[in-house]
Design a protein around this motif. Sequence first.
Motif, mmCIF file in Angstrom:
data_model
loop_
_atom_site.group_PDB
_atom_site.id
_atom_site.type_symbol
_atom_site.label_atom_id
_atom_site.label_comp_id
_atom_site.label_asym_id
_atom_site.label_seq_id
_atom_site.Cartn_x
_atom_site.Cartn_y
_atom_site.Cartn_z
ATOM 1 N N ALA A 1 0.856 -1.215 0.036
ATOM 2 C CA ALA A 1 0.127 -0.041 -0.018
ATOM 3 C C ALA A 1 0.929 1.255 -0.019
ATOM 4 O O ALA A 1 1.893 1.143 0.262
ATOM 5 C CB ALA A 1 -0.712 0.039 1.179
ATOM 6 N N ARG A 2 0.063 2.283 -0.384
ATOM 7 C CA ARG A 2 0.889 3.655 -0.178
ATOM 8 C C ARG A 2 0.258 4.114 1.094
ATOM 9 O O ARG A 2 -0.693 4.126 1.387
ATOM 10 C CB ARG A 2 0.169 4.765 -1.295
ATOM 11 C CG ARG A 2 0.659 4.045 -2.739
ATOM 12 C CD ARG A 2 1.922 4.176 -3.009
ATOM 13 N NE ARG A 2 2.428 3.469 -4.380
ATOM 14 C CZ ARG A 2 3.317 2.794 -4.381
ATOM 15 N NH1 ARG A 2 4.106 2.500 -3.310
ATOM 16 N NH2 ARG A 2 3.379 1.833 -5.562
ATOM 17 N N SER A 3 1.070 4.623 2.103
ATOM 18 C CA SER A 3 0.731 4.752 3.370
ATOM 19 C C SER A 3 1.224 5.971 4.279
ATOM 20 O O SER A 3 1.206 5.814 5.263
ATOM 21 C CB SER A 3 1.228 3.415 4.132
ATOM 22 O OG SER A 3 2.505 3.459 4.346
ATOM 23 N N LEU A 4 1.568 7.020 3.461
ATOM 24 C CA LEU A 4 1.904 8.318 3.873
ATOM 25 C C LEU A 4 0.710 9.235 4.111
ATOM 26 O O LEU A 4 0.329 9.629 2.996
ATOM 27 C CB LEU A 4 3.035 8.919 3.392
ATOM 28 C CG LEU A 4 4.236 8.031 3.237
ATOM 29 C CD1 LEU A 4 5.372 8.736 2.522
ATOM 30 C CD2 LEU A 4 4.959 7.884 4.664
ATOM 31 N N VAL A 5 0.194 9.657 5.091
ATOM 32 C CA VAL A 5 -1.010 10.535 5.388
ATOM 33 C C VAL A 5 -0.621 11.639 4.653
ATOM 34 O O VAL A 5 -1.600 12.251 3.822
ATOM 35 C CB VAL A 5 -1.223 10.595 6.678
ATOM 36 C CG1 VAL A 5 -2.397 11.583 6.862
ATOM 37 C CG2 VAL A 5 -1.668 9.204 7.459
ATOM 38 N N LYS B 1 -1.264 14.050 -3.185
ATOM 39 C CA LYS B 1 -1.094 13.179 -4.474
ATOM 40 C C LYS B 1 -2.221 12.077 -4.373
ATOM 41 O O LYS B 1 -1.983 10.978 -4.176
ATOM 42 C CB LYS B 1 0.326 12.380 -4.483
ATOM 43 C CG LYS B 1 1.340 13.369 -4.620
ATOM 44 C CD LYS B 1 2.760 12.646 -4.760
ATOM 45 C CE LYS B 1 3.721 13.596 -5.114
ATOM 46 N NZ LYS B 1 4.953 12.776 -4.823
ATOM 47 N N PRO B 2 -3.513 12.618 -4.281
ATOM 48 C CA PRO B 2 -4.568 11.670 -4.243
ATOM 49 C C PRO B 2 -4.552 10.390 -5.168
ATOM 50 O O PRO B 2 -4.943 9.346 -5.094
ATOM 51 C CB PRO B 2 -5.869 12.324 -4.282
ATOM 52 C CG PRO B 2 -5.508 13.915 -5.108
ATOM 53 C CD PRO B 2 -4.004 13.914 -4.658
ATOM 54 N N ALA B 3 -4.167 10.880 -6.643
ATOM 55 C CA ALA B 3 -4.237 9.706 -7.461
ATOM 56 C C ALA B 3 -3.235 8.732 -7.141
ATOM 57 O O ALA B 3 -3.630 7.522 -7.542
ATOM 58 C CB ALA B 3 -3.715 10.530 -8.871
ATOM 59 N N GLY C 1 -2.996 3.503 -6.354
ATOM 60 C CA GLY C 1 -1.924 2.451 -5.597
ATOM 61 C C GLY C 1 -2.846 1.700 -4.719
ATOM 62 O O GLY C 1 -2.526 0.374 -4.533
ATOM 63 N N ASN C 2 -3.778 2.189 -4.040
ATOM 64 C CA ASN C 2 -4.775 1.431 -3.011
ATOM 65 C C ASN C 2 -5.788 0.703 -3.422
ATOM 66 O O ASN C 2 -5.991 -0.471 -3.260
ATOM 67 C CB ASN C 2 -4.732 2.177 -1.780
ATOM 68 C CG ASN C 2 -3.604 2.463 -0.905
ATOM 69 O OD1 ASN C 2 -2.607 2.047 -1.246
ATOM 70 N ND2 ASN C 2 -3.378 3.512 0.008
ATOM 71 N N VAL C 3 -6.717 1.429 -4.235
ATOM 72 C CA VAL C 3 -7.913 1.088 -4.350
ATOM 73 C C VAL C 3 -7.902 0.569 -5.787
ATOM 74 O O VAL C 3 -8.178 -0.751 -6.017
ATOM 75 C CB VAL C 3 -8.883 2.403 -4.389
ATOM 76 C CG1 VAL C 3 -10.389 1.688 -4.756
ATOM 77 C CG2 VAL C 3 -9.188 2.843 -3.104
ATOM 78 N N TYR D 1 -5.494 9.053 2.651
ATOM 79 C CA TYR D 1 -4.953 7.503 2.919
ATOM 80 C C TYR D 1 -6.106 6.642 3.473
ATOM 81 O O TYR D 1 -6.397 5.569 3.226
ATOM 82 C CB TYR D 1 -3.801 7.761 3.878
ATOM 83 C CG TYR D 1 -3.542 6.591 4.237
ATOM 84 C CD1 TYR D 1 -2.779 5.405 3.672
ATOM 85 C CD2 TYR D 1 -3.351 6.193 5.836
ATOM 86 C CE1 TYR D 1 -2.499 4.111 4.202
ATOM 87 C CE2 TYR D 1 -3.149 4.913 6.530
ATOM 88 C CZ TYR D 1 -2.507 3.960 5.543
ATOM 89 O OH TYR D 1 -2.322 2.933 6.203
ATOM 90 N N GLY D 2 -6.699 7.155 4.505
ATOM 91 C CA GLY D 2 -7.758 6.459 5.414
ATOM 92 C C GLY D 2 -9.007 6.467 4.540
ATOM 93 O O GLY D 2 -9.551 5.159 4.483
ATOM 94 N N ALA D 3 -9.420 7.295 3.500
ATOM 95 C CA ALA D 3 -10.486 7.158 2.603
ATOM 96 C C ALA D 3 -9.983 5.916 1.835
ATOM 97 O O ALA D 3 -11.170 5.165 1.230
ATOM 98 C CB ALA D 3 -10.795 8.461 2.079
ATOM 99 N N THR D 4 -9.004 5.912 1.397
ATOM 100 C CA THR D 4 -8.798 4.665 0.450
ATOM 101 C C THR D 4 -8.738 3.204 0.835
ATOM 102 O O THR D 4 -8.948 2.567 0.388
ATOM 103 C CB THR D 4 -7.198 4.928 -0.422
ATOM 104 O OG1 THR D 4 -6.139 4.843 0.497
ATOM 105 C CG2 THR D 4 -7.196 6.403 -1.244
ATOM 106 N N LYS D 5 -8.382 3.428 2.102
ATOM 107 C CA LYS D 5 -8.309 1.990 2.946
ATOM 108 C C LYS D 5 -9.760 1.602 3.261
ATOM 109 O O LYS D 5 -9.980 0.512 3.195
ATOM 110 C CB LYS D 5 -7.525 2.109 4.148
ATOM 111 C CG LYS D 5 -6.122 2.269 3.815
ATOM 112 C CD LYS D 5 -5.464 0.710 3.717
ATOM 113 C CE LYS D 5 -3.971 0.608 3.637
ATOM 114 N NZ LYS D 5 -3.493 -0.666 3.834
ATOM 115 N N LEU D 6 -10.618 2.381 3.495
ATOM 116 C CA LEU D 6 -11.830 2.423 3.769
ATOM 117 C C LEU D 6 -12.350 2.064 2.564
ATOM 118 O O LEU D 6 -13.427 0.737 2.727
ATOM 119 C CB LEU D 6 -12.613 3.549 4.209
ATOM 120 C CG LEU D 6 -14.201 3.500 4.472
ATOM 121 C CD1 LEU D 6 -14.595 2.202 5.621
ATOM 122 C CD2 LEU D 6 -14.794 4.824 4.934
#
Length: 338
Positions: free
Chosen positions: A73-77, A83-85, A90-92, A139-144
């Motif tokens: 995962a990309r994990s830097l808050v 860089k939302p893209a 990377g995550n979703v 970051y949290g939004a993509t993990k959710l």
Amino acid sequence: MTLVVTGGAGYVGSVCARYLLDAGNDVVVVDDLSTGHRDAVPEGARLVVGDVAEVADEVLGGGDVDGVVHCAARSLVGESAEKPAKYWHGNVVTTVALLDALRRHDVPRLVFSSTAATYGEPEGSPITEDAPTRPTNTYGATKLAVDLAIGNYAAASGGALRAVSLRYFNVAGAHGTDGGADGGGSTAALGERHTVETHLIPLVLQVALGQRDEIAIYGDDWPTPDGTCVRDYIHVDDLAEAHVLALDLLARGDGGTGGHLVCNLGNGQGFSVLEVIEACRRVTGHAIPARVAPRRAGDPGVLVASSARARAELGWKPTHTDLDGIVADAWAFARARA
Ligand code: UDP
């Protein structure tokens, strides 16, 4: 079993891979080495270098993979805001491609390294899995989003794909340093090695190593006992153990969850920034100058997990809960590599 660990060259993934190898499994690590380290891949694992989405068919196509532990995962808050893209792709997008590949190749089990950042600012403490999920950063939004996608895929699979999402808070410590008894220099030791370091314990230890002058305390006016933020520091060994137990659960069934179980993992108690700095002073014998700085944007005051569900469903119980012990492992690892 044959298991694939994505992100197995990273901090959490490498320790999970080590645990799965030690339990007698064949392990394939998939990692693009963008933030991971080739030499962190545990001995005995096969490394496939590449993007998870791109190599998924190659790795899962043989028909012999029993499960995937997805840690890549990309994990830097902070970066996720700029860089939302990078985070949504990377995550979703990557994980949806992985889910498609899991279904195409009939892989029955998935354990996902999720995060407490899916909850955002908590309403109560400790945080349970039915707390509202209102992430305060990208970051949290993509993990959710990934957690939701996994739930949908598992439900639609009619039991063919079962999954566990593990939501954890502040991972800390190191594996295989033996509390520093061997100097932490063992080549098998696995710990936190981020190129861009933002986490409290490694930053404080950098002061003790003379690599930075002081540690900034992000606010001392929080509504906590000593005014500094309280976090749930969980030892990476306890975390890896939970991943193994999650795979065990999935081998037995799905815990009656309809295919997707979400479990928080935490130490059982929180520690303040000042308590962490004090523990680092005790462990390192270094004075570690600290100065109070403004609050960091997006920081909640208190983040502590309820692990009641993980205890009940996975039979998990953290055993490395002592803060000095966690710091001693991180210190042994950091010192050996300084
Ligand atoms: N923190 C701090 N100074 C630092 C880095 C972090 O005071 O240089 C605080 C931060 O505000 C938070 C805690 O330490 O309350 C843990 O931060 P970290 O970045 O390690 O993890 P997070 O809780 O953000 O996931």
